[in-house]
Motif scaffolding. Sequence first.
Motif, PDB file in Angstrom:
ATOM      1  N   ASP A 225       8.326   1.356   4.386  1.00 24.63           N
ATOM      2  CA  ASP A 225       7.553   2.601   4.526  1.00 24.63           C
ATOM      3  C   ASP A 225       6.320   2.594   3.628  1.00 24.63           C
ATOM      4  OD1 ASP A 225       9.443   3.460   6.330  1.00 24.63           O
ATOM      5  OD2 ASP A 225      10.468   4.799   4.904  1.00 24.63           O
ATOM      6  N   LEU A 226       6.475   2.109   2.389  1.00 22.45           N
ATOM      7  CA  LEU A 226       5.352   2.060   1.445  1.00 22.45           C
ATOM      8  C   LEU A 226       4.282   1.087   1.935  1.00 22.45           C
ATOM      9  CD1 LEU A 226       4.257   3.052  -1.275  1.00 22.45           C
ATOM     10  CD2 LEU A 226       5.504   1.177  -2.352  1.00 22.45           C
ATOM     11  N   ARG A 227       4.728  -0.060   2.415  1.00 18.89           N
ATOM     12  CA  ARG A 227       3.797  -1.066   2.937  1.00 18.89           C
ATOM     13  C   ARG A 227       3.050  -0.519   4.151  1.00 18.89           C
ATOM     14  NH1 ARG A 227       6.828  -6.182   5.037  1.00 18.89           N
ATOM     15  NH2 ARG A 227       7.309  -4.667   6.633  1.00 18.89           N
ATOM     16  N   GLU A 228       3.742   0.144   5.037  1.00 21.39           N
ATOM     17  CA  GLU A 228       3.114   0.733   6.218  1.00 21.39           C
ATOM     18  C   GLU A 228       2.104   1.805   5.811  1.00 21.39           C
ATOM     19  OE1 GLU A 228       2.032   1.346  10.031  1.00 21.39           O
ATOM     20  OE2 GLU A 228       3.419  -0.220   9.398  1.00 21.39           O
ATOM     21  N   ALA A 229       2.438   2.614   4.791  1.00 21.55           N
ATOM     22  CA  ALA A 229       1.511   3.644   4.310  1.00 21.55           C
ATOM     23  C   ALA A 229       0.248   2.997   3.744  1.00 21.55           C
ATOM     24  CB  ALA A 229       2.197   4.509   3.255  1.00 21.55           C
ATOM     25  N   CYS A 230       0.392   1.878   3.049  1.00 22.58           N
ATOM     26  CA  CYS A 230      -0.761   1.150   2.490  1.00 22.58           C
ATOM     27  C   CYS A 230      -1.653   0.647   3.622  1.00 22.58           C
ATOM     28  CB  CYS A 230      -0.269  -0.008   1.627  1.00 22.58           C
ATOM     29  SG  CYS A 230      -1.563  -1.092   1.027  1.00 22.58           S
TER      30      CYS A 230
ATOM     31  N   ARG B 145      -3.412   3.605   5.312  1.00 18.12           N
ATOM     32  CA  ARG B 145      -4.484   4.139   4.467  1.00 18.12           C
ATOM     33  C   ARG B 145      -5.727   3.267   4.559  1.00 18.12           C
ATOM     34  NH1 ARG B 145      -3.474   2.950  -1.513  1.00 18.12           N
ATOM     35  NH2 ARG B 145      -4.130   0.954  -0.687  1.00 18.12           N
ATOM     36  N   ASP B 146      -5.539   1.947   4.614  1.00 19.44           N
ATOM     37  CA  ASP B 146      -6.668   1.008   4.635  1.00 19.44           C
ATOM     38  C   ASP B 146      -7.148   0.681   6.045  1.00 19.44           C
ATOM     39  OD1 ASP B 146      -6.531   0.949   1.880  1.00 19.44           O
ATOM     40  OD2 ASP B 146      -5.263  -0.832   1.811  1.00 19.44           O
ATOM     41  N   GLY B 147      -6.658   1.417   7.035  1.00 17.31           N
ATOM     42  CA  GLY B 147      -7.122   1.227   8.413  1.00 17.31           C
ATOM     43  C   GLY B 147      -6.687  -0.092   9.025  1.00 17.31           C
ATOM     44  N   TYR B 148      -5.591  -0.661   8.555  1.00 15.97           N
ATOM     45  CA  TYR B 148      -5.059  -1.930   9.079  1.00 15.97           C
ATOM     46  C   TYR B 148      -6.114  -3.033   9.026  1.00 15.97           C
ATOM     47  CZ  TYR B 148      -1.222   0.988  10.582  1.00 15.97           C
ATOM     48  OH  TYR B 148      -0.177   1.865  10.593  1.00 15.97           O
ATOM     49  N   ARG B 149      -6.894  -3.050   7.961  1.00 12.16           N
ATOM     50  CA  ARG B 149      -7.920  -4.073   7.753  1.00 12.16           C
ATOM     51  C   ARG B 149      -7.875  -4.552   6.305  1.00 12.16           C
ATOM     52  NH1 ARG B 149     -10.585  -3.814  12.302  1.00 12.16           N
ATOM     53  NH2 ARG B 149     -11.305  -1.916  13.272  1.00 12.16           N
TER      54      ARG B 149
ATOM     55  N   HIS C 155      -7.848  -7.297  11.375  1.00 10.34           N
ATOM     56  CA  HIS C 155      -7.279  -6.238  12.211  1.00 10.34           C
ATOM     57  C   HIS C 155      -6.554  -6.853  13.406  1.00 10.34           C
ATOM     58  CE1 HIS C 155      -6.746  -2.265  13.830  1.00 10.34           C
ATOM     59  NE2 HIS C 155      -7.227  -2.679  14.992  1.00 10.34           N
ATOM     60  N   GLY C 156      -5.301  -6.460  13.597  1.00 12.26           N
ATOM     61  CA  GLY C 156      -4.509  -6.979  14.700  1.00 12.26           C
ATOM     62  C   GLY C 156      -3.743  -8.240  14.344  1.00 12.26           C
ATOM     63  N   GLY C 157      -3.959  -8.774  13.157  1.00 15.90           N
ATOM     64  CA  GLY C 157      -3.245  -9.973  12.724  1.00 15.90           C
ATOM     65  C   GLY C 157      -2.275  -9.653  11.606  1.00 15.90           C
ATOM     66  N   LYS C 158      -1.860 -10.679  10.904  1.00 22.43           N
ATOM     67  CA  LYS C 158      -0.935 -10.504   9.801  1.00 22.43           C
ATOM     68  C   LYS C 158      -1.668  -9.883   8.613  1.00 22.43           C
ATOM     69  CE  LYS C 158       2.161 -12.821   6.732  1.00 22.43           C
ATOM     70  NZ  LYS C 158       3.121 -13.835   6.525  1.00 22.43           N
ATOM     71  N   LEU C 159      -1.054  -8.882   8.002  1.00 22.72           N
ATOM     72  CA  LEU C 159      -1.614  -8.243   6.815  1.00 22.72           C
ATOM     73  C   LEU C 159      -0.569  -8.235   5.714  1.00 22.72           C
ATOM     74  CD1 LEU C 159      -3.382  -5.225   8.508  1.00 22.72           C
ATOM     75  CD2 LEU C 159      -4.470  -7.265   7.562  1.00 22.72           C
ATOM     76  N   ILE C 160      -1.025  -8.209   4.472  1.00 22.13           N
ATOM     77  CA  ILE C 160      -0.149  -8.249   3.310  1.00 22.13           C
ATOM     78  C   ILE C 160      -0.474  -7.076   2.408  1.00 22.13           C
ATOM     79  CG2 ILE C 160       0.475  -9.594   1.268  1.00 22.13           C
ATOM     80  CD1 ILE C 160      -0.442 -12.084   2.994  1.00 22.13           C
ATOM     81  N   ALA C 161       0.561  -6.386   1.947  1.00 24.11           N
ATOM     82  CA  ALA C 161       0.392  -5.319   0.955  1.00 24.11           C
ATOM     83  C   ALA C 161       0.440  -6.001  -0.412  1.00 24.11           C
ATOM     84  CB  ALA C 161       1.482  -4.272   1.096  1.00 24.11           C
ATOM     85  N   HIS C 162      -0.707  -6.145  -1.029  1.00 26.38           N
ATOM     86  CA  HIS C 162      -0.873  -6.894  -2.276  1.00 26.38           C
ATOM     87  C   HIS C 162      -0.852  -5.945  -3.470  1.00 26.38           C
ATOM     88  CE1 HIS C 162      -2.564  -9.788  -5.097  1.00 26.38           C
ATOM     89  NE2 HIS C 162      -3.513  -8.924  -5.375  1.00 26.38           N
TER      90      HIS C 162
ATOM     91  N   ALA D   9       3.237  -1.229 -10.785  1.00 33.37           N
ATOM     92  CA  ALA D   9       4.208  -0.393 -10.079  1.00 33.37           C
ATOM     93  C   ALA D   9       4.256  -0.702  -8.586  1.00 33.37           C
ATOM     94  CB  ALA D   9       3.832   1.076 -10.271  1.00 33.37           C
ATOM     95  N   ASP D  10       5.418  -0.423  -7.999  1.00 34.84           N
ATOM     96  CA  ASP D  10       5.551  -0.427  -6.549  1.00 34.84           C
ATOM     97  C   ASP D  10       5.181   0.969  -6.076  1.00 34.84           C
ATOM     98  OD1 ASP D  10       6.451  -3.044  -6.013  1.00 34.84           O
ATOM     99  OD2 ASP D  10       8.454  -2.531  -6.690  1.00 34.84           O
ATOM    100  N   ALA D  11       3.892   1.256  -6.075  1.00 36.62           N
ATOM    101  CA  ALA D  11       3.392   2.575  -5.695  1.00 36.62           C
ATOM    102  C   ALA D  11       2.146   2.390  -4.846  1.00 36.62           C
ATOM    103  CB  ALA D  11       3.074   3.395  -6.933  1.00 36.62           C
ATOM    104  N   LEU D  12       1.851   3.374  -4.038  1.00 41.14           N
ATOM    105  CA  LEU D  12       0.720   3.283  -3.123  1.00 41.14           C
ATOM    106  C   LEU D  12      -0.602   3.051  -3.851  1.00 41.14           C
ATOM    107  CD1 LEU D  12      -0.017   3.351  -0.161  1.00 41.14           C
ATOM    108  CD2 LEU D  12      -0.231   5.818  -0.314  1.00 41.14           C
ATOM    109  N   TRP D  13      -0.785   3.652  -5.008  1.00 37.97           N
ATOM    110  CA  TRP D  13      -2.040   3.485  -5.744  1.00 37.97           C
ATOM    111  C   TRP D  13      -2.203   2.069  -6.283  1.00 37.97           C
ATOM    112  CZ3 TRP D  13      -1.102   1.988 -10.682  1.00 37.97           C
ATOM    113  CH2 TRP D  13       0.127   2.345 -11.253  1.00 37.97           C
ATOM    114  N   ASN D  14      -1.119   1.270  -6.340  1.00 38.98           N
ATOM    115  CA  ASN D  14      -1.195  -0.094  -6.860  1.00 38.98           C
ATOM    116  C   ASN D  14      -1.152  -1.138  -5.740  1.00 38.98           C
ATOM    117  OD1 ASN D  14      -1.332  -1.998  -8.985  1.00 38.98           O
ATOM    118  ND2 ASN D  14       0.856  -2.348  -8.829  1.00 38.98           N
ATOM    119  N   LEU D  15      -1.338  -0.714  -4.506  1.00 35.96           N
ATOM    120  CA  LEU D  15      -1.297  -1.647  -3.382  1.00 35.96           C
ATOM    121  C   LEU D  15      -2.637  -1.677  -2.660  1.00 35.96           C
ATOM    122  CD1 LEU D  15       2.164  -0.762  -1.817  1.00 35.96           C
ATOM    123  CD2 LEU D  15       1.610  -2.733  -3.225  1.00 35.96           C
ATOM    124  N   ALA D  16      -2.985  -2.851  -2.154  1.00 34.17           N
ATOM    125  CA  ALA D  16      -4.192  -3.021  -1.342  1.00 34.17           C
ATOM    126  C   ALA D  16      -3.827  -3.907  -0.165  1.00 34.17           C
ATOM    127  CB  ALA D  16      -5.299  -3.672  -2.154  1.00 34.17           C
TER     128      ALA D  16
END
Length: 106
Positions: free
Chosen positions: A37-42, A45-49, A62-69, A79-86
Amino acid sequence: MPARPPVFRPQGWKPAPRAPKRREVQDPYYGSAAWRDLREACWSRDGYRCTDPRCRTPNRGHGGKLIAHHIKARRKRGADALWNLATLCPACHERAHQRARVGHQG
C-alpha cells in the motif's frame, strides 16, 4: 521405459553435509500488505513516473517497472514512510546505488 543404471558409490561413501539454510536476507515487511500500500501510494503521488531529473528512460519509465526508493537509506535510520520514498525506474535506481557505493568508499 529404460531403467536407470545403479549409481556407483565406493565403500564408506557419505553424502556431503548440507550447508545451513541462508538466513532471510529481505525484511519480511517488504512482503506485507502495508508495504504494498505504501509503495502504491508513492507511485501514485509521483504519477507513476521516475522522479530523477536526469532520467533518460523513455517516458520516464511510465508503464514499465518502477521502484519505491528510500531517499534516506534504512541502514542510516531512514523511515519506511511516504515522505522518505521516491519513485525511480530501474536505471536511475541502479545509478543512485552506484553513487552511494562510490560515496561510501571515499
